[in-house]
Design a protein around this motif. Structure first.
Motif, mmCIF file in Angstrom:
data_model
loop_
_atom_site.group_PDB
_atom_site.id
_atom_site.type_symbol
_atom_site.label_atom_id
_atom_site.label_comp_id
_atom_site.label_asym_id
_atom_site.label_seq_id
_atom_site.Cartn_x
_atom_site.Cartn_y
_atom_site.Cartn_z
ATOM 1 N N ILE A 176 23.693 19.900 41.694
ATOM 2 C CA ILE A 176 22.402 19.265 41.954
ATOM 3 C C ILE A 176 21.288 19.977 41.206
ATOM 4 O O ILE A 176 20.401 19.344 40.617
ATOM 5 C CB ILE A 176 22.122 19.242 43.470
ATOM 6 C CG1 ILE A 176 23.141 18.350 44.177
ATOM 7 C CG2 ILE A 176 20.709 18.741 43.760
ATOM 8 C CD1 ILE A 176 23.145 18.480 45.668
ATOM 9 N N PHE A 180 18.984 17.986 38.188
ATOM 10 C CA PHE A 180 17.539 17.792 38.227
ATOM 11 C C PHE A 180 16.768 18.899 37.510
ATOM 12 O O PHE A 180 15.549 19.009 37.663
ATOM 13 C CB PHE A 180 17.080 17.662 39.687
ATOM 14 C CG PHE A 180 17.625 16.438 40.366
ATOM 15 C CD1 PHE A 180 17.083 15.190 40.110
ATOM 16 C CD2 PHE A 180 18.706 16.527 41.230
ATOM 17 C CE1 PHE A 180 17.590 14.054 40.723
ATOM 18 C CE2 PHE A 180 19.222 15.399 41.844
ATOM 19 C CZ PHE A 180 18.667 14.154 41.586
ATOM 20 N N PRO A 226 14.152 12.250 47.623
ATOM 21 C CA PRO A 226 15.170 11.174 47.646
ATOM 22 C C PRO A 226 14.514 9.816 47.844
ATOM 23 O O PRO A 226 13.543 9.679 48.592
ATOM 24 C CB PRO A 226 16.046 11.544 48.844
ATOM 25 C CG PRO A 226 15.131 12.297 49.749
ATOM 26 C CD PRO A 226 14.106 12.984 48.888
ATOM 27 N N ALA A 251 15.530 11.449 43.414
ATOM 28 C CA ALA A 251 16.979 11.332 43.589
ATOM 29 C C ALA A 251 17.274 10.003 44.258
ATOM 30 O O ALA A 251 16.593 9.602 45.204
ATOM 31 C CB ALA A 251 17.506 12.484 44.454
ATOM 32 N N VAL A 258 19.681 16.556 48.688
ATOM 33 C CA VAL A 258 18.337 17.051 48.377
ATOM 34 C C VAL A 258 17.975 18.204 49.299
ATOM 35 O O VAL A 258 17.548 19.275 48.864
ATOM 36 C CB VAL A 258 17.301 15.911 48.477
ATOM 37 C CG1 VAL A 258 15.874 16.470 48.482
ATOM 38 C CG2 VAL A 258 17.467 14.936 47.320
#
Length: 377
Positions: A176, A180, A226, A251, A258
């Motif tokens: 993750i 990002f 999110p 997201a 998250v």
């Protein structure tokens, strides 16, 4: 004869719990006939749907919703008259499910209420009605059995399905962070404004200005938000342009993922706030609604807190900023307190840890399946 169980859920979280239960029941009784009302998750788990009432939510129109609910109720009663159902499992959705419970009892069918109505928050008069129409209440909050203690009904705290789901949710945090482009050396702030259009329209203006304040005071913060998968971002115009300009990473869904990488979060009161506490993320809870709705709700709901953590502890463990209190300066101040005040943050995290231990000891899906088996026996 095969065991026959009916499961009725009226919205997405309840339907998830129903699907989890359906899978477990199929394991216990391979020849089980599962009937119900729900949605795609329950159907995929092996439930033969009589009707789907998820479509009765989300603004399809009041008249259409009422007609759909009436038709769904009629189908349930027809089943009660034509085949033997051993147990009906009702998941929340009290206005519909209490009518089903009454019909089931008249037909001699056992009733298990899973995720009982929030009688502790409003319409306390429903306590007797829920008790009279249920054979067993599977409570998901630890204080609920005491509420039903004076009634002639078995009520057991079985744990919360959200906690159960989190235990099986494997998250690759490194993946993750890479996805990002997040820097592990700088704090990550989760922005969770809600999943419905109305919630975003009310909360995003506050949160955008909150981020601007935070950027001026802690420029090292990173932001991850999110977005509900079916949300049409274009409907929110300038707000998402501003979020992009503030370098807020978006997201697609995945609130749990998250939260798993966040150091702090501001969260709309609800499921995500409880998930954050169980994961161990210090949070500030916000909630705004239309003024008229708020004034009505304020008169009929009798609780000191709206967040589950505070309700369980009966103390303000989590800061709640509701309605006119939910302004950017207040939200930013509370987040910064959680970041800068080590004692406050550690005390909050310790209480979150103790909360998680309460729920980690439970397996609600297994326990509800066992209670069903008891009713059948």
């Amino acid at each position: 004869m095969p065991v026959r169980v009916m499961i009725i859920a009226g919205e997405s979280s309840g339907e998830l719990y129903g699907a989890m239960l359906a899978v477990r029941l199929k394991e216990m009784w391979p020849g089980l006939l599962l009937l119900g009302i729900g949605g795609e998750k329950m159907e995929a788990a092996g439930v033969e749907l009589l009707s789907t009432i998820s479509s009765a939510f989300g603004g399809v129109g009041a008249l259409s919703s009422i007609r759909h609910l009436i038709a769904s109720y009629k189908k349930v009663k027809d089943i009660f008259r034509t085949i033997r159902v051993d147990v009906v499992v009702l998941i929340d959705f009290p206005d519909f499910n209490l009518k089903v419970a009454k019909a089931a009892k008249k037909s001699g069918i056992k009733v298990l209420y899973y995720v009982s109505p929030q009688v502790w928050a409003w319409r306390m008069g429903r306590i007797k009605k829920v008790a009279q129409r249920s054979d067993v209440i599977a409570a998901i909050l630890p204080f609920e059995p005491e509420i039903y203690a004076k009634e002639d009904v078995r009520c057991e705290f079985v744990g919360h399905p959200i906690a159960e789901e989190l235990k099986t949710h494997v998250v690759d945090k490194d993946a993750i962070m890479r996805e990002f482009s997040l820097d592990a050396g700088h704090p990550i702030v989760g922005i969770l404004p809600g999943s419905r259009a109305g919630e975003l329209n009310r909360h995003l203006p506050v949160l955008i200005d909150t981020i601007k304040i935070l950027k001026s005071r802690h420029p090292e913060f990173q932001y991850l938000m999110p977005i509900a998968p079916n949300l049409a971002i274009g409907e929110f115009g300038q707000m998402f342009v501003e979020l992009a300009a503030l370098d807020v990473k978006l997201a697609d869904g995945r609130a749990v993922e998250v939260l798993s990488v966040c150091d702090l979060a501001v969260v709309k009161s609800g499921t995500a706030a409880f998930q954050a506490a169980l994961i161990g993320v210090p949070i500030v809870v916000i909630y705004k609604m239309a003024a008229l709705d708020y004034n009505i709700i304020k008169r009929i709901i009798d609780v000191k807190y709206i967040n589950l953590v505070n309700l369980i502890y009966d103390a303000p463990v989590v800061k709640e900023l509701i309605q006119e209190m939910a302004v950017p300066e207040a939200v930013a101040d509370e987040l910064i307190k959680l970041y800068e005040d080590d004692d406050l943050r550690n005390e909050t995290l310790e209480k979150f840890k103790r909360l998680r231990e309460i729920f980690d000891q439970k397996n609600p899906t297994n326990r509800v399946a066992e209670l069903i088996a008891d009713l059948i026996a």
